[in-house]
Design a protein around this motif. Sequence first.
Motif, short mmCIF file in Angstrom:
data_model
loop_
_atom_site.label_atom_id
_atom_site.label_comp_id
_atom_site.label_asym_id
_atom_site.label_seq_id
_atom_site.Cartn_x
_atom_site.Cartn_y
_atom_site.Cartn_z
N GLY A 11 0.94 -0.89 -0.33
CA GLY A 11 -0.05 -0.30 -0.27
C GLY A 11 1.03 1.25 -0.27
N SER A 37 -4.51 -5.70 -5.31
CA SER A 37 -4.90 -4.80 -6.44
C SER A 37 -3.92 -4.65 -7.73
N LEU A 82 -0.34 -2.02 9.13
CA LEU A 82 -0.95 -1.49 8.11
C LEU A 82 -2.65 -1.18 7.13
N ALA A 83 -2.60 -2.53 6.66
CA ALA A 83 -3.49 -3.57 6.10
C ALA A 83 -4.83 -3.26 6.73
N TYR A 156 -16.39 2.85 9.99
CA TYR A 156 -14.92 2.78 10.02
C TYR A 156 -13.68 3.44 11.64
N ASN A 184 -5.04 12.97 6.99
CA ASN A 184 -5.01 12.43 5.86
C ASN A 184 -2.61 12.56 5.53
P1 NDP Z 1 -3.78 1.32 0.75
O1 NDP Z 1 -4.49 1.04 0.60
O2 NDP Z 1 -2.82 2.64 -0.21
O3 NDP Z 1 -2.65 0.33 1.78
C1 NDP Z 1 -2.93 -0.47 2.14
C2 NDP Z 1 -2.88 -2.36 1.96
O4 NDP Z 1 -3.41 -2.89 2.79
C3 NDP Z 1 -3.21 -2.52 -0.07
O5 NDP Z 1 -1.67 -2.74 -0.38
C4 NDP Z 1 -4.30 -3.31 0.39
O6 NDP Z 1 -3.60 -3.81 -0.44
C5 NDP Z 1 -3.66 -4.04 2.09
N1 NDP Z 1 -4.71 -4.51 2.21
C6 NDP Z 1 -5.54 -4.63 2.85
N2 NDP Z 1 -6.69 -5.75 2.66
C7 NDP Z 1 -5.59 -6.69 3.51
C8 NDP Z 1 -5.30 -7.39 4.12
N3 NDP Z 1 -6.64 -8.41 4.49
N4 NDP Z 1 -4.63 -8.72 4.14
C9 NDP Z 1 -3.47 -8.00 3.14
N5 NDP Z 1 -3.49 -6.80 3.43
C10 NDP Z 1 -4.40 -6.89 3.22
O7 NDP Z 1 -3.95 2.49 2.50
P2 NDP Z 1 -3.09 3.22 2.76
O8 NDP Z 1 -1.11 3.28 2.87
O9 NDP Z 1 -2.57 4.89 2.35
O10 NDP Z 1 -3.07 3.40 4.40
C11 NDP Z 1 -2.01 2.64 5.58
C12 NDP Z 1 -2.73 2.74 7.04
O11 NDP Z 1 -3.41 3.56 7.22
C13 NDP Z 1 -3.98 1.67 6.51
O12 NDP Z 1 -4.51 1.08 8.10
C14 NDP Z 1 -5.84 3.13 6.49
O13 NDP Z 1 -7.01 2.83 7.23
C15 NDP Z 1 -4.59 4.22 7.38
N6 NDP Z 1 -4.84 5.05 7.61
C16 NDP Z 1 -4.71 6.28 6.36
C17 NDP Z 1 -4.87 7.57 5.76
C18 NDP Z 1 -4.02 8.28 4.77
O14 NDP Z 1 -4.56 8.99 4.68
N7 NDP Z 1 -3.50 7.25 3.81
C19 NDP Z 1 -5.50 8.55 7.33
C20 NDP Z 1 -6.08 7.65 8.13
C21 NDP Z 1 -5.32 6.25 8.09
P3 NDP Z 1 -4.66 -4.68 -2.20
O15 NDP Z 1 -4.27 -2.50 -2.67
O16 NDP Z 1 -4.18 -5.21 -2.72
O17 NDP Z 1 -5.75 -4.33 -1.70
#
Ligand code: NDP
Length: 328
Positions: A11, A37, A82-83, A156, A184
């Motif tokens: 991610g 994804s 982070l997932a 969420y 964010n």
């Molecule tokens: P992304 O969506 O870019 O990354 C999340 C990653 O987690 C993706 O690679 C996704 O894979 C993977 N993922 C989702 N579900 C699963 C699972 N069940 N098992 C393994 N991998 C999984 O998000 P960010 O990096 O931006 O965010 C990281 C964290 O920070 C998250 O928890 C988010 O809620 C939190 N957050 C982020 C904010 C932001 O502004 N970016 C703000 C507040 C909180 P795939 O893409 O293949 O589905």
Amino acid sequence: MKKALITGIFGQDGSYLCEILANKGYEVHGIIKDPLSHNSQKIKNYLNFLGVSPHVHSVDLNSYEELKQVIIDIHPDEIYHLAAFHMSAEDNQLSKSIGEKYLFDYNVKSTSNLLCICYEHIRHVKFVAAGSCLMFDASDSLYQNEKTPFKSRSLYGLAKISENMLLTYYRNKGLHASTAILFNHESSRRSDNFVTKKIVKSLVAISKGEINSFTLGDLEVKKDWGWARDYAYGMYLIAQGIEPKDYVLSSGKGHTIRYFADIVSNQIGLVDWQKYVLIDENILTRRSYTVLLGDSSLARDELNWQHSMTLEQLVHAMVENELSGVLI
Ligand code: NDP
């Protein structure tokens, strides 16, 4: 050599953290959901291009036994969780297909599994979970910090609050477990359904004559934005703390969606960008009434956490990356 495990490694945040830790000499492992994804696959390819190739494990975070085996085998010193399933305000499809209840159940159970496995089998580990400013999305406070009571009107946000309560429970039992309460943060690695990336991508496409219009919600909504790599580094700093503790990571500055689009259009020389925008009522009705502005003085004072980019520099980098196809 220290070992780190990152869930959601491909991610936006996971990939920056992976780079940071690999550069520090860590053996980096990541948990992924198979198949990746489109965005995660693109990021994975980019990391490979940079010569960063973490050990990857495809495992269901809701399967306690599978997860336990993987974690015992790796025996990490640090875990960054982070997932998460999450939805952008723009994401109608995702909310319909997955459903908020599934999101809540899956995210809370994943965190519960991870924390219990750590407590039972690797009690020395330093554990950092990604929290969110949406833990405050029904708050009355002008600025939100670690002392602001959590109050959310979204599932969420409620999931993140529940995960934080679980984390506090295990911290009280002696685990080095902390939450990074993230406001964010953006980059060219953001997936296309988030508003910042959507604006950059759409305005660049309009300037090239590839599309004629795109949809947005409320242009006057203010967001507290920073650069994602700084937030990933903040999570690394939190794991290094002697005491486990929750920290807000934010810029503390609010800027409107309109201002963000203004910077993009100035950079690409697009005049009167508003005429290409169709206002989407569905996005409008789901706006948050709380202005989310984070106070990250604790992280700045105790961890010496700093921002390395202004919003204007971040937008410039995102536009440059959109034009060149590079995911800096
Ligand atoms: P992304 O969506 O870019 O990354 C999340 C990653 O987690 C993706 O690679 C996704 O894979 C993977 N993922 C989702 N579900 C699963 C699972 N069940 N098992 C393994 N991998 C999984 O998000 P960010 O990096 O931006 O965010 C990281 C964290 O920070 C998250 O928890 C988010 O809620 C939190 N957050 C982020 C904010 C932001 O502004 N970016 C703000 C507040 C909180 P795939 O893409 O293949 O589905």
